[in-house]
Design an enzyme around this catalytic site. Structure first.
Site, PDB file in Angstrom:
ATOM      1  N   ASP A  37       0.836  -1.198   0.000  1.00 34.23           N
ATOM      2  CA  ASP A  37       0.000   0.000   0.000  1.00 34.23           C
ATOM      3  C   ASP A  37       0.870   1.246   0.000  1.00 34.23           C
ATOM      4  OD1 ASP A  37      -2.254  -1.578   0.223  1.00 34.23           O
ATOM      5  OD2 ASP A  37      -2.556  -1.197   2.348  1.00 34.23           O
ATOM      6  N   LYS A  59      -3.447   3.373  -3.074  1.00 37.40           N
ATOM      7  CA  LYS A  59      -4.796   3.903  -3.285  1.00 37.40           C
ATOM      8  C   LYS A  59      -4.916   5.184  -2.487  1.00 37.40           C
ATOM      9  CE  LYS A  59      -7.016  -0.533  -3.958  1.00 37.40           C
ATOM     10  NZ  LYS A  59      -8.003  -1.488  -3.499  1.00 37.40           N
ATOM     11  N   MET A 171     -10.909   6.975   7.597  1.00 32.91           N
ATOM     12  CA  MET A 171     -11.128   7.613   6.293  1.00 32.91           C
ATOM     13  C   MET A 171     -12.290   8.598   6.344  1.00 32.91           C
ATOM     14  SD  MET A 171     -10.719   4.024   4.219  1.00 32.91           S
ATOM     15  CE  MET A 171     -11.848   3.225   5.368  1.00 32.91           C
TER      16      MET A 171
END
Length: 193
Positions: A37, A59, A171
């Site tokens: 990641d 991402k 998030m």
């Protein structure tokens, strides 16, 4: 005889190499391929062998290097090619890390896969800030939610936050206003810290 590869879904923790488990550090150092990641720090990636292939599948909000299906296919392809693959994920693979989807893909493909937990971002941030997620006198429950979920307004968040409970939102920066409105609509007092 063809070499048999293997897949490990490894939690890289909240970013500090010193917070990796011993098993995670050992697997990173032994991997043929490290699929990682964007949240995995350079000090963690430096633990990989010099000849290990490193593949970033970073991402960011609204910008993905690879779709999840492509990541799943990459993992399966590399293992079937006889490589030992570490899928290095920020935090813990099973806490909003799509580790469940990657494990399902490995199982469907019939490839061996093991999950190695990591320190989640919630635990790492709480420790760094000196704020316990639970405390005998303050909070007897903790909930983890994703702030980017589809259908946020339709979800029932009653009971997730309030006196005696801690709510951790992953998030949630860009949807913070919507989350606050949702919590108040579901009964959390506007005075709640």
């Amino acid at each position: 005889m063809a070499k048999t590869g293997r897949l490990w879904l490894v939690g890289a923790g909240p970013g500090a190499a010193e917070l990796l488990t011993l098993k995670a550090a050992r697997l990173i150092a032994q991997a043929d391929v490290v699929v990682h990641d964007g949240l995995v720090g350079p000090d963690v990636l430096a633990m990989a062998r010099a000849d290990a292939v490193r593949v970033s599948v970073e991402k960011r909000r609204d910008r993905h290097t690879m779709a999840q299906g492509e990541i799943n296919a990459l993992l399966v392809r590399e293992v079937r090619a006889g490589r030992n693959v570490v899928r290095l994920k920020g935090g813990d693979p099973f806490v909003f890390g799509r580790g469940g989807e990657e494990l399902e893909a490995a199982r469907a493909a019939g490839i061996p896969c093991e999950v190695v937990p990591g320190v989640s971002a919630a635990l790492g941030c709480a420790a760094e800030a000196g704020l316990p997620l639970t405390h005998r006198a303050l909070s007897s429950a903790v909930s983890f939610v994703a702030g980017t979920c589809q259908g946020l307004k339709e979800q029932d968040w009653r009971g997730l936050a309030g006196p005696g409970r801690t709510l951790v939102v992953y998030m949630g920066v860009t949807t913070a206003g919507l989350i606050a409105d949702k919590l108040m609509a579901d009964g959390v007092s506007p005075d709640m810290p």
